[in-house]
Design a protein around this motif. Structure first.
Motif, PDB file in Angstrom:
ATOM      1  N   SER A 522       4.852 -28.166 -12.724  1.00  0.00           N
ATOM      2  CA  SER A 522       5.173 -29.434 -13.375  1.00  0.00           C
ATOM      3  C   SER A 522       4.707 -29.431 -14.827  1.00  0.00           C
ATOM      4  O   SER A 522       3.745 -28.750 -15.196  1.00  0.00           O
ATOM      5  CB  SER A 522       4.528 -30.611 -12.625  1.00  0.00           C
ATOM      6  OG  SER A 522       3.120 -30.544 -12.707  1.00  0.00           O
ATOM      7  N   GLY A 523       5.412 -30.198 -15.625  1.00  0.00           N
ATOM      8  CA  GLY A 523       5.055 -30.404 -17.024  1.00  0.00           C
ATOM      9  C   GLY A 523       5.141 -31.877 -17.359  1.00  0.00           C
ATOM     10  O   GLY A 523       6.134 -32.541 -17.011  1.00  0.00           O
ATOM     11  N   ASN A 524       4.118 -32.397 -18.017  1.00  0.00           N
ATOM     12  CA  ASN A 524       4.066 -33.813 -18.376  1.00  0.00           C
ATOM     13  C   ASN A 524       3.810 -33.915 -19.876  1.00  0.00           C
ATOM     14  O   ASN A 524       2.745 -33.521 -20.362  1.00  0.00           O
ATOM     15  CB  ASN A 524       2.953 -34.507 -17.582  1.00  0.00           C
ATOM     16  CG  ASN A 524       3.062 -36.016 -17.644  1.00  0.00           C
ATOM     17  OD1 ASN A 524       3.798 -36.561 -18.466  1.00  0.00           O
ATOM     18  ND2 ASN A 524       2.322 -36.704 -16.792  1.00  0.00           N
ATOM     19  N   TYR A 525       4.793 -34.437 -20.598  1.00  0.00           N
ATOM     20  CA  TYR A 525       4.687 -34.542 -22.058  1.00  0.00           C
ATOM     21  C   TYR A 525       4.692 -36.013 -22.446  1.00  0.00           C
ATOM     22  O   TYR A 525       5.524 -36.785 -21.976  1.00  0.00           O
ATOM     23  CB  TYR A 525       5.864 -33.830 -22.730  1.00  0.00           C
ATOM     24  CG  TYR A 525       5.874 -33.947 -24.232  1.00  0.00           C
ATOM     25  CD1 TYR A 525       5.034 -33.168 -25.022  1.00  0.00           C
ATOM     26  CD2 TYR A 525       6.723 -34.851 -24.866  1.00  0.00           C
ATOM     27  CE1 TYR A 525       5.046 -33.271 -26.403  1.00  0.00           C
ATOM     28  CE2 TYR A 525       6.746 -34.976 -26.249  1.00  0.00           C
ATOM     29  CZ  TYR A 525       5.896 -34.185 -27.011  1.00  0.00           C
ATOM     30  OH  TYR A 525       5.907 -34.307 -28.385  1.00  0.00           O
ATOM     31  N   LYS A 526       3.743 -36.409 -23.285  1.00  0.00           N
ATOM     32  CA  LYS A 526       3.658 -37.804 -23.723  1.00  0.00           C
ATOM     33  C   LYS A 526       3.481 -37.864 -25.220  1.00  0.00           C
ATOM     34  O   LYS A 526       2.615 -37.196 -25.810  1.00  0.00           O
ATOM     35  CB  LYS A 526       2.492 -38.513 -23.036  1.00  0.00           C
ATOM     36  CG  LYS A 526       2.438 -40.012 -23.336  1.00  0.00           C
ATOM     37  CD  LYS A 526       1.460 -40.734 -22.455  1.00  0.00           C
ATOM     38  CE  LYS A 526       1.425 -42.239 -22.760  1.00  0.00           C
ATOM     39  NZ  LYS A 526       2.723 -42.896 -22.552  1.00  0.00           N
ATOM     40  N   SER A 527       4.319 -38.654 -25.840  1.00  0.00           N
ATOM     41  CA  SER A 527       4.262 -38.836 -27.294  1.00  0.00           C
ATOM     42  C   SER A 527       4.516 -40.299 -27.596  1.00  0.00           C
ATOM     43  O   SER A 527       5.610 -40.821 -27.340  1.00  0.00           O
ATOM     44  CB  SER A 527       5.310 -37.970 -27.992  1.00  0.00           C
ATOM     45  OG  SER A 527       5.279 -38.176 -29.400  1.00  0.00           O
ATOM     46  N   GLY A 528       3.506 -40.967 -28.087  1.00  0.00           N
ATOM     47  CA  GLY A 528       3.653 -42.376 -28.420  1.00  0.00           C
ATOM     48  C   GLY A 528       3.969 -43.205 -27.191  1.00  0.00           C
ATOM     49  O   GLY A 528       3.235 -43.194 -26.201  1.00  0.00           O
ATOM     50  N   LYS A 529       5.097 -43.885 -27.225  1.00  0.00           N
ATOM     51  CA  LYS A 529       5.482 -44.781 -26.143  1.00  0.00           C
ATOM     52  C   LYS A 529       6.343 -44.113 -25.074  1.00  0.00           C
ATOM     53  O   LYS A 529       6.756 -44.756 -24.120  1.00  0.00           O
ATOM     54  CB  LYS A 529       6.229 -45.984 -26.710  1.00  0.00           C
ATOM     55  CG  LYS A 529       5.402 -46.820 -27.684  1.00  0.00           C
ATOM     56  CD  LYS A 529       6.203 -47.993 -28.222  1.00  0.00           C
ATOM     57  CE  LYS A 529       5.366 -48.841 -29.178  1.00  0.00           C
ATOM     58  NZ  LYS A 529       6.131 -50.008 -29.691  1.00  0.00           N
ATOM     59  N   ILE A 530       6.635 -42.826 -25.258  1.00  0.00           N
ATOM     60  CA  ILE A 530       7.550 -42.128 -24.351  1.00  0.00           C
ATOM     61  C   ILE A 530       6.824 -41.011 -23.611  1.00  0.00           C
ATOM     62  O   ILE A 530       6.031 -40.259 -24.189  1.00  0.00           O
ATOM     63  CB  ILE A 530       8.754 -41.544 -25.124  1.00  0.00           C
ATOM     64  CG1 ILE A 530       9.556 -42.674 -25.777  1.00  0.00           C
ATOM     65  CG2 ILE A 530       9.646 -40.726 -24.199  1.00  0.00           C
ATOM     66  CD1 ILE A 530      10.712 -42.190 -26.610  1.00  0.00           C
ATOM     67  N   GLY A 531       7.089 -40.895 -22.309  1.00  0.00           N
ATOM     68  CA  GLY A 531       6.549 -39.821 -21.493  1.00  0.00           C
ATOM     69  C   GLY A 531       7.646 -39.176 -20.671  1.00  0.00           C
ATOM     70  O   GLY A 531       8.576 -39.846 -20.211  1.00  0.00           O
ATOM     71  N   ILE A 532       7.570 -37.854 -20.519  1.00  0.00           N
ATOM     72  CA  ILE A 532       8.573 -37.107 -19.753  1.00  0.00           C
ATOM     73  C   ILE A 532       7.852 -36.234 -18.728  1.00  0.00           C
ATOM     74  O   ILE A 532       6.916 -35.513 -19.063  1.00  0.00           O
ATOM     75  CB  ILE A 532       9.440 -36.221 -20.666  1.00  0.00           C
ATOM     76  CG1 ILE A 532      10.165 -37.063 -21.717  1.00  0.00           C
ATOM     77  CG2 ILE A 532      10.446 -35.431 -19.840  1.00  0.00           C
ATOM     78  CD1 ILE A 532      10.927 -36.233 -22.738  1.00  0.00           C
ATOM     79  N   LEU A 533       8.296 -36.323 -17.471  1.00  0.00           N
ATOM     80  CA  LEU A 533       7.742 -35.512 -16.401  1.00  0.00           C
ATOM     81  C   LEU A 533       8.854 -34.672 -15.776  1.00  0.00           C
ATOM     82  O   LEU A 533       9.894 -35.197 -15.386  1.00  0.00           O
ATOM     83  CB  LEU A 533       7.106 -36.390 -15.323  1.00  0.00           C
ATOM     84  CG  LEU A 533       6.641 -35.669 -14.048  1.00  0.00           C
ATOM     85  CD1 LEU A 533       5.505 -34.707 -14.347  1.00  0.00           C
ATOM     86  CD2 LEU A 533       6.233 -36.666 -12.965  1.00  0.00           C
ATOM     87  N   ILE A 534       8.623 -33.353 -15.703  1.00  0.00           N
ATOM     88  CA  ILE A 534       9.544 -32.439 -15.031  1.00  0.00           C
ATOM     89  C   ILE A 534       8.748 -31.674 -13.983  1.00  0.00           C
ATOM     90  O   ILE A 534       7.700 -31.107 -14.288  1.00  0.00           O
ATOM     91  CB  ILE A 534      10.202 -31.454 -16.022  1.00  0.00           C
ATOM     92  CG1 ILE A 534      10.964 -32.219 -17.112  1.00  0.00           C
ATOM     93  CG2 ILE A 534      11.132 -30.504 -15.285  1.00  0.00           C
ATOM     94  CD1 ILE A 534      11.564 -31.316 -18.179  1.00  0.00           C
ATOM     95  N   ARG A 535       9.246 -31.683 -12.748  1.00  0.00           N
ATOM     96  CA  ARG A 535       8.519 -31.021 -11.656  1.00  0.00           C
ATOM     97  C   ARG A 535       9.505 -30.294 -10.756  1.00  0.00           C
ATOM     98  O   ARG A 535      10.519 -30.855 -10.334  1.00  0.00           O
ATOM     99  CB  ARG A 535       7.750 -32.055 -10.845  1.00  0.00           C
ATOM    100  CG  ARG A 535       6.996 -31.484  -9.657  1.00  0.00           C
ATOM    101  CD  ARG A 535       6.214 -32.565  -8.902  1.00  0.00           C
ATOM    102  NE  ARG A 535       7.076 -33.648  -8.455  1.00  0.00           N
ATOM    103  CZ  ARG A 535       6.970 -34.912  -8.867  1.00  0.00           C
ATOM    104  NH1 ARG A 535       6.028 -35.248  -9.733  1.00  0.00           N
ATOM    105  NH2 ARG A 535       7.796 -35.840  -8.418  1.00  0.00           N
ATOM    106  N   SER A 536       9.201 -29.024 -10.458  1.00  0.00           N
ATOM    107  CA  SER A 536      10.013 -28.238  -9.525  1.00  0.00           C
ATOM    108  C   SER A 536       9.140 -27.810  -8.355  1.00  0.00           C
ATOM    109  O   SER A 536       8.003 -27.369  -8.545  1.00  0.00           O
ATOM    110  CB  SER A 536      10.604 -26.998 -10.207  1.00  0.00           C
ATOM    111  OG  SER A 536      11.640 -27.357 -11.098  1.00  0.00           O
TER     112      SER A 536
END
Length: 627
Positions: A522-536
């Motif tokens: 999994s990868g969790n990226y957060k910048s300011g008000k936005i967050g993205i999570l990708i998990r396999s």
């Protein structure tokens, strides 16, 4: 949440959920209105099929819906939780928690076709019916207690816990075929009774840090306490029509088809008490070595005494690397539900790919049927658990944890294989219950060993004003049965009888019914008000055995990878919006390959070895408010 006199607090929470069912079915290929005799010639078979197809067209019968609906169930649930605490002095605080949860689950039973005279009253259901068993479950839990500190620095806590679970069983959209003389006036809904489990636990615990009392030790903590637990298990009968056979001398099966109720002879009201004492010691011998020791003594009024213990150690080689290990014993007395489980009803038997209705029963081990089969009384499970591993800081941003484990369980409690009266030896033993076609028992049939390894690596990085977290988690595990399976000397050890309570089907469920590996990246990226999570997630292979003798029906399912993606946006501190996809590539398990296992086209996927289900992709959007 509110304040209580500016000292304590009271929180109130509630939730309500509704989930619709899913349908992932095939198309039924068999006959609906007419049975084909087993000795029919091809010409006769063709005539019957043609007549059946004609009536299907005339009646507008749908071979896919509702005949083959198979997926997740419909679920309604609601819950309420109250949690609070209040200090009555500087040294004593009261605390309490209470909850009530209600779930109504509507299951999809197998379709009963009008050709199945044994289970269908055609005056009620000229085109057959799909039974809908409903289970209304209520859970009540209350915790109350007090904690504080004595004048000599001992921390103490007393608590009393009450819990109760009740499952009301209702059969809807069904019939008791043996009530055929009532015609269209026969009932279509039945109250099937309910099992109820109640538990009352009282605990008293003490602990204290004694490092300043013992020279040469960096720390020394001691904890001890006691517990008394009272359990009660009841099975309450359903209404008469839900279980009774009104046509005992005829071909029609009694009880609500697909939702048979609890009969008076299946009723249970059993209790037991368990008392326990424990002690827990933990010490940092120095800056490098930590030792933890614990022991627990228990007395069951039905299984006597037992003593279990644990030893765990951790050694810090450096600030970046530590090793650890533990060994412990385990004891599990059979649960009241395992000891006294009794259930009879109608189900299906797959013969050459065609479902045939049969009467089945699970009988407790002190029943006449179990005694006739030579099934022994349940004994406690005993286990040995060992684990070892290490934790490491590979760099300022990356951590690694690795743990291996080995678990040995003797006298493991499992549900036995199915004894079928088509076997002449089984038939002779079932003369005391001639109404039953198949029987099973809960038994100490096997011993198992499980070994595995858990690996977790995670990293965190700051990229300007953004943050990135990457995680790799993997589990590899294998369970094997060792030693001889428990046998019964009531059946001969020949090719027809394996002289065992545990057959190939049950062995496969234990050893290969779950994946031997599961890997998550999994990868969790957060910048300011936005967050993205990708998990396999990668699920390993599984397999299923459908027949204890015929290996040609065995099914094997390959590994699969499921990928989830979600994006969250926080425009305000009090609002978060999340949208995402679970299983974005719409991955399904391998379909069942053997035509016999497909149950005349109804089933596409196996219900027994699909670790991630077979619903496919799931898309969602949600909002969270924090005011």
């Amino acid at each position: 949440g509110i304040s209580l006199n500016k000292k304590g607090f009271l929180n109130l929470s509630g939730d309500f959920r509704y989930r619709k069912p899913t349908h992932r079915s095939g198309e039924y290929q068999g006959t609906v209105y007419y049975n084909i005799p087993g000795n029919a010639t091809p010409a006769v078979r063709d005539i019957i099929v043609a007549s059946d197809n004609k009536q299907i067209d005339e009646r507008g019968f749908n071979r896919k819906t509702p005949a083959s609906n198979d997926g997740s169930i419909q679920l309604n649930s609601a819950g309420f939780l109250m949690n609070g605490g209040y200090p009555i002095s500087k040294q004593v605080e009261l605390f309490w928690t209470g909850s009530v949860n209600y779930r109504s689950a509507v299951y999809e039973g197998m379709y009963r076709f009008p050709k199945t005279v044994a289970q269908v009253n055609t005056e009620l259901y000229p085109d057959g019916f799909k039974v809908k068993p409903v289970v209304n479950s209520t859970d009540v839990s209350v915790i109350a207690g007090a904690r504080g500190k004595t004048g000599k620095g001992w921390n103490w806590e007393w608590s009393s816990v009450f819990g109760k679970n009740s499952n009301k069983q209702i059969g809807k959209n069904t019939n008791n075929a043996s009530q055929y003389t009532m015609g269209a006036n026969a009932p279509t809904e039945f109250y099937g009774g309910r099992p109820v489990f109640t538990q009352q636990i009282n605990n008293l615990n003490f602990n204290k840090a004694l490092a300043n009392k013992i020279n040469g030790l960096k720390s020394f903590n001691i904890g001890f306490g006691g517990e008394y637990r009272l359990e009660n298990y009841r099975i309450l009968e359903g209404e008469e029509a839900s279980w009774k056979d009104y046509d005992s001398s005829g071909p029609r099966l009694g009880g609500a088809a697909g939702a048979a109720g609890i009969s008076p002879e299946d009723e249970v009201n059993e209790s037991r008490g368990v008392a326990g004492l424990y002690v827990d010691l933990e010490t940092d011998v120095n800056d490098h070595l930590l030792i933890n020791m614990a022991a627990r003594f228990e007395n069951y009024n039905d299984y006597g005494n037992n003593l279990n213990s644990k030893l765990a150690m951790r050694y810090k080689i450096s600030s970046a690397f530590s090793v650890r290990g533990s060994i412990s014993s385990g004891f599990h007395a059979p649960a009241l539900q395992q000891i006294y489980l009794t259930s009879t009803g109608s189900t299906w038997k797959n013969i050459g790919g065609i479902n045939v209705p049969v009467r089945t029963g699970i009988f407790r081990n002190n029943s006449d049927v179990a005694i006739a089969f030579g099934v022994k009384q349940l004994r406690p499970e005993k286990a040995i658990n060992m684990s070892s591993g290490f934790t490491s800081t590979l760099s300022p941003h990356i951590n690694l944890i690795v743990d291996g484990y080995w678990i040995k369980i003797n006298n493991r409690i499992v549900l036995s294989g199915i004894f079928d009266k088509n076997n002449p030896y089984v038939n002779s033993l079932l003369q005391i219950r001639t109404d039953i076609d198949q029987v099973q028992f809960v038994t100490n049939a096997i011993n198992t060993k499980t070994r595995g390894i858990d690996i977790v690596m995670d990293g965190n990085w700051k990229i300007r004003k953004s943050g990135l977290q990457l995680t790799l988690a993997a589990n590899f595990t294998q369970t094997n049965i060792f030693g001889p399976s428990r046998s019964t000397d009531k059946l001969p050890a020949d090719s027809l009888n394996t002289n065992t309570l545990f057959n190939r089907e049950e062995r496969e469920k234990i050893e290969h019914g779950q994946p031997a590996s599961k890997i998550i990246v999994s990868g969790n990226y957060k910048s300011g008000k936005i967050g993205i999570l990708i998990r396999s997630t990668r699920f390993g292979k599984t397999s299923v055995v459908y027949n204890s003798i015929d290996s040609s029906r065995d099914e094997f399912f390959s590994p699969k990878i499921l990928t989830d993606i979600s994006i969250n946006y926080t425009p305000k501190a009090w609002l978060t919006i999340t949208a995402g996809v679970n299983n974005i590539f719409d991955v399904y398990p391998d379909p069942v390959k053997n035509q016999i296992n497909k149950n005349q086209g109804i089933l596409i996927y196996s219900n027994q070895a699909s670790p991630f289900g077979y619903n496919g992709g799931y898309y969602f959007i949600g909002m969270e408010f924090n005011l």
